[in-house]
Motif scaffolding. Structure first.
Motif, PDB file in Angstrom:
ATOM      1  N   PHE A  19       0.847  -1.204   0.000  1.00  0.00           N
ATOM      2  CA  PHE A  19       0.000   0.000   0.000  1.00  0.00           C
ATOM      3  C   PHE A  19       0.879   1.249   0.000  1.00  0.00           C
ATOM      4  O   PHE A  19       0.536   2.257  -0.616  1.00  0.00           O
ATOM      5  N   GLU A  20       2.007   1.181   0.678  1.00  0.00           N
ATOM      6  CA  GLU A  20       2.898   2.333   0.776  1.00  0.00           C
ATOM      7  C   GLU A  20       3.651   2.623  -0.513  1.00  0.00           C
ATOM      8  O   GLU A  20       4.126   3.735  -0.708  1.00  0.00           O
ATOM      9  N   GLN A  21       3.754   1.649  -1.398  1.00  0.00           N
ATOM     10  CA  GLN A  21       4.471   1.861  -2.655  1.00  0.00           C
ATOM     11  C   GLN A  21       3.709   2.866  -3.524  1.00  0.00           C
ATOM     12  O   GLN A  21       2.495   2.923  -3.507  1.00  0.00           O
ATOM     13  N   GLU A  22       4.470   3.635  -4.281  1.00  0.00           N
ATOM     14  CA  GLU A  22       3.860   4.575  -5.219  1.00  0.00           C
ATOM     15  C   GLU A  22       3.323   3.808  -6.421  1.00  0.00           C
ATOM     16  O   GLU A  22       3.895   2.803  -6.825  1.00  0.00           O
ATOM     17  N   LEU A  23       2.235   4.286  -6.977  1.00  0.00           N
ATOM     18  CA  LEU A  23       1.716   3.697  -8.203  1.00  0.00           C
ATOM     19  C   LEU A  23       2.695   3.964  -9.342  1.00  0.00           C
ATOM     20  O   LEU A  23       3.381   4.983  -9.352  1.00  0.00           O
ATOM     21  N   ALA A  24       2.738   3.062 -10.290  1.00  0.00           N
ATOM     22  CA  ALA A  24       3.567   3.284 -11.474  1.00  0.00           C
ATOM     23  C   ALA A  24       3.027   4.499 -12.215  1.00  0.00           C
ATOM     24  O   ALA A  24       1.813   4.729 -12.241  1.00  0.00           O
ATOM     25  N   PRO A  25       3.884   5.298 -12.793  1.00  0.00           N
ATOM     26  CA  PRO A  25       3.393   6.470 -13.533  1.00  0.00           C
ATOM     27  C   PRO A  25       2.609   6.045 -14.766  1.00  0.00           C
ATOM     28  O   PRO A  25       2.878   4.999 -15.356  1.00  0.00           O
ATOM     29  N   VAL A  26       1.645   6.869 -15.139  1.00  0.00           N
ATOM     30  CA  VAL A  26       0.881   6.613 -16.359  1.00  0.00           C
ATOM     31  C   VAL A  26       1.811   6.864 -17.543  1.00  0.00           C
ATOM     32  O   VAL A  26       2.431   7.928 -17.615  1.00  0.00           O
ATOM     33  N   PRO A  27       1.929   5.903 -18.451  1.00  0.00           N
ATOM     34  CA  PRO A  27       2.815   6.102 -19.610  1.00  0.00           C
ATOM     35  C   PRO A  27       2.384   7.319 -20.431  1.00  0.00           C
ATOM     36  O   PRO A  27       1.193   7.575 -20.611  1.00  0.00           O
ATOM     37  N   GLU A  28       3.365   8.047 -20.927  1.00  0.00           N
ATOM     38  CA  GLU A  28       3.093   9.264 -21.706  1.00  0.00           C
ATOM     39  C   GLU A  28       2.169   9.005 -22.888  1.00  0.00           C
ATOM     40  O   GLU A  28       1.308   9.824 -23.193  1.00  0.00           O
ATOM     41  N   GLU A  29       2.355   7.859 -23.561  1.00  0.00           N
ATOM     42  CA  GLU A  29       1.511   7.580 -24.730  1.00  0.00           C
ATOM     43  C   GLU A  29       0.035   7.436 -24.350  1.00  0.00           C
ATOM     44  O   GLU A  29      -0.854   7.757 -25.133  1.00  0.00           O
ATOM     45  N   LYS A  30      -0.239   6.993 -23.119  1.00  0.00           N
ATOM     46  CA  LYS A  30      -1.635   6.900 -22.655  1.00  0.00           C
ATOM     47  C   LYS A  30      -2.183   8.293 -22.351  1.00  0.00           C
ATOM     48  O   LYS A  30      -3.349   8.582 -22.628  1.00  0.00           O
ATOM     49  N   LEU A  31      -1.356   9.157 -21.805  1.00  0.00           N
ATOM     50  CA  LEU A  31      -1.796  10.531 -21.537  1.00  0.00           C
ATOM     51  C   LEU A  31      -2.100  11.257 -22.846  1.00  0.00           C
ATOM     52  O   LEU A  31      -3.032  12.052 -22.920  1.00  0.00           O
ATOM     53  N   GLU A  32      -1.320  10.949 -23.880  1.00  0.00           N
ATOM     54  CA  GLU A  32      -1.565  11.537 -25.205  1.00  0.00           C
ATOM     55  C   GLU A  32      -2.917  11.105 -25.754  1.00  0.00           C
ATOM     56  O   GLU A  32      -3.646  11.904 -26.340  1.00  0.00           O
ATOM     57  N   ILE A  33      -3.258   9.848 -25.578  1.00  0.00           N
ATOM     58  CA  ILE A  33      -4.553   9.340 -26.035  1.00  0.00           C
ATOM     59  C   ILE A  33      -5.675  10.093 -25.330  1.00  0.00           C
ATOM     60  O   ILE A  33      -6.661  10.496 -25.952  1.00  0.00           O
ATOM     61  N   LEU A  34      -5.511  10.327 -24.053  1.00  0.00           N
ATOM     62  CA  LEU A  34      -6.508  11.082 -23.288  1.00  0.00           C
ATOM     63  C   LEU A  34      -6.643  12.504 -23.827  1.00  0.00           C
ATOM     64  O   LEU A  34      -7.756  13.001 -24.030  1.00  0.00           O
ATOM     65  N   LYS A  35      -5.525  13.135 -24.106  1.00  0.00           N
ATOM     66  CA  LYS A  35      -5.542  14.510 -24.621  1.00  0.00           C
ATOM     67  C   LYS A  35      -6.219  14.602 -25.989  1.00  0.00           C
ATOM     68  O   LYS A  35      -6.834  15.611 -26.313  1.00  0.00           O
ATOM     69  N   GLN A  36      -6.101  13.562 -26.787  1.00  0.00           N
ATOM     70  CA  GLN A  36      -6.686  13.568 -28.131  1.00  0.00           C
ATOM     71  C   GLN A  36      -8.206  13.494 -28.111  1.00  0.00           C
ATOM     72  O   GLN A  36      -8.852  13.785 -29.106  1.00  0.00           O
ATOM     73  N   GLY A  37      -8.771  13.090 -26.988  1.00  0.00           N
ATOM     74  CA  GLY A  37     -10.227  12.996 -26.901  1.00  0.00           C
ATOM     75  C   GLY A  37     -10.748  11.658 -27.389  1.00  0.00           C
ATOM     76  O   GLY A  37      -9.976  10.722 -27.632  1.00  0.00           O
ATOM     77  N   PRO A  38     -12.064  11.564 -27.544  1.00  0.00           N
ATOM     78  CA  PRO A  38     -12.685  10.295 -27.918  1.00  0.00           C
ATOM     79  C   PRO A  38     -12.126   9.710 -29.217  1.00  0.00           C
ATOM     80  O   PRO A  38     -11.802  10.436 -30.149  1.00  0.00           O
ATOM     81  N   SER A  39     -12.058   8.391 -29.235  1.00  0.00           N
ATOM     82  CA  SER A  39     -11.570   7.663 -30.408  1.00  0.00           C
ATOM     83  C   SER A  39     -12.553   7.816 -31.558  1.00  0.00           C
ATOM     84  O   SER A  39     -13.763   7.803 -31.372  1.00  0.00           O
ATOM     85  N   LYS A  40     -12.023   7.945 -32.738  1.00  0.00           N
ATOM     86  CA  LYS A  40     -12.853   7.991 -33.947  1.00  0.00           C
ATOM     87  C   LYS A  40     -13.200   6.569 -34.402  1.00  0.00           C
ATOM     88  O   LYS A  40     -14.060   6.362 -35.234  1.00  0.00           O
ATOM     89  N   THR A  41     -12.501   5.587 -33.845  1.00  0.00           N
ATOM     90  CA  THR A  41     -12.740   4.180 -34.152  1.00  0.00           C
ATOM     91  C   THR A  41     -13.499   3.558 -32.992  1.00  0.00           C
ATOM     92  O   THR A  41     -13.104   3.691 -31.840  1.00  0.00           O
ATOM     93  N   GLU A  42     -14.601   2.894 -33.298  1.00  0.00           N
ATOM     94  CA  GLU A  42     -15.380   2.243 -32.241  1.00  0.00           C
ATOM     95  C   GLU A  42     -14.705   0.963 -31.776  1.00  0.00           C
ATOM     96  O   GLU A  42     -13.872   0.381 -32.478  1.00  0.00           O
ATOM     97  N   MET A  43     -15.097   0.536 -30.589  1.00  0.00           N
ATOM     98  CA  MET A  43     -14.614  -0.743 -30.085  1.00  0.00           C
ATOM     99  C   MET A  43     -15.483  -1.855 -30.655  1.00  0.00           C
ATOM    100  O   MET A  43     -16.518  -1.601 -31.273  1.00  0.00           O
ATOM    101  N   VAL A  44     -15.066  -3.092 -30.450  1.00  0.00           N
ATOM    102  CA  VAL A  44     -15.862  -4.246 -30.857  1.00  0.00           C
ATOM    103  C   VAL A  44     -17.204  -4.148 -30.148  1.00  0.00           C
ATOM    104  O   VAL A  44     -17.262  -3.882 -28.945  1.00  0.00           O
ATOM    105  N   SER A  45     -18.283  -4.374 -30.873  1.00  0.00           N
ATOM    106  CA  SER A  45     -19.615  -4.307 -30.253  1.00  0.00           C
ATOM    107  C   SER A  45     -19.774  -5.440 -29.248  1.00  0.00           C
ATOM    108  O   SER A  45     -19.094  -6.475 -29.331  1.00  0.00           O
ATOM    109  N   PHE A  46     -20.669  -5.255 -28.319  1.00  0.00           N
ATOM    110  CA  PHE A  46     -20.911  -6.270 -27.296  1.00  0.00           C
ATOM    111  C   PHE A  46     -21.335  -7.583 -27.953  1.00  0.00           C
ATOM    112  O   PHE A  46     -20.933  -8.654 -27.530  1.00  0.00           O
ATOM    113  N   GLU A  47     -22.123  -7.490 -29.004  1.00  0.00           N
ATOM    114  CA  GLU A  47     -22.598  -8.699 -29.691  1.00  0.00           C
ATOM    115  C   GLU A  47     -21.458  -9.460 -30.369  1.00  0.00           C
ATOM    116  O   GLU A  47     -21.532 -10.666 -30.555  1.00  0.00           O
ATOM    117  N   GLU A  48     -20.401  -8.760 -30.766  1.00  0.00           N
ATOM    118  CA  GLU A  48     -19.279  -9.389 -31.469  1.00  0.00           C
ATOM    119  C   GLU A  48     -18.036  -9.516 -30.584  1.00  0.00           C
ATOM    120  O   GLU A  48     -16.923  -9.637 -31.081  1.00  0.00           O
TER     121      GLU A  48
END
Length: 190
Positions: A19-48
């Motif tokens: 519990f005392e350990q620090e969390l691993a930092p969020v990778p920069e490439e993931k922060l970039e994805i967040l900054k870009q906003g919603p994906s223009k590509t949808e995820m696999v549908s629940f049915e598929e």
């Protein structure tokens, strides 16, 4: 960020050091994805959804978030955990929901308050295979996913009861799986 509170008894547990350990930092490439906003590509549908398990989802969002045409919100992510085995993950889900709340707090010390299984006897039964210990079990949880701490109930299911073809589990594309339907201010499928 501030960590959730822990009791004097939790501080005495052998695994409190995690519990005392620090969390691993969020990778920069993931922060970039967040900054870009919603994906223009949808995820696999629940049915598929079996396309994901079969590795046939290359044309769909792999890492990102957004809203599908039918109004369903989604999050797609990959988390690399070197040295973590399938057996470790199969053990983690039942373990964190029984015993001390510290077990769930270790997972995310800033946002997880507690997780408690409703069928502790089943989860702790040595005759139940590890990968099955969440099947038919509900976890009562308090966590913060952004707007503040909230109660959540996760109803865990066997993958086939969630609609997956279990022939795709135990393969190189999907070694194991945990599935749940969430009940809260917003319904969720995990």
């Amino acid at each position: 960020m501030k960590k959730v509170g822990v009791s004097k008894e939790e501080k005495q547990l052998s695994y409190y050091r995690f519990f005392e350990q620090e969390l691993a930092p969020v990778p920069e490439e993931k922060l970039e994805i967040l900054k870009q906003g919603p994906s223009k590509t949808e995820m696999v549908s629940f049915e598929e959804k079996d396309l994901f398990l079969k590795g046939e989802d290359d044309n769909y969002c792999q890492i990102g978030f957004g809203v599908m045409k039918d109004g369903t919100g989604f999050v797609c992510n990959e988390t690399y955990m070197p040295g973590v085995t399938v057996e470790m993950l199969d053990w983690w889900f039942p373990w964190h929901s029984v015993g001390s709340d510290l077990r769930y707090k270790i997972w995310d010390p800033e946002d997880h308050y507690f997780a408690r299984a409703d069928r502790v006897d089943y989860v702790c039964d040595p005759n139940v295979p590890m990968r099955e210990k969440t099947w038919g079990v509900s976890h009562y949880i308090m966590e913060d996913v952004g707007p503040g701490p909230e109660f959540l109930k996760l109803n865990f299911k066997r993958p086939k009861d969630f609609g997956y073809d279990e022939r795709n589990i135990g393969t190189s594309k999907c070694s194991s799986m945990v599935c749940a339907i969430g009940e809260s201010s917003c319904a969720a499928a995990m």
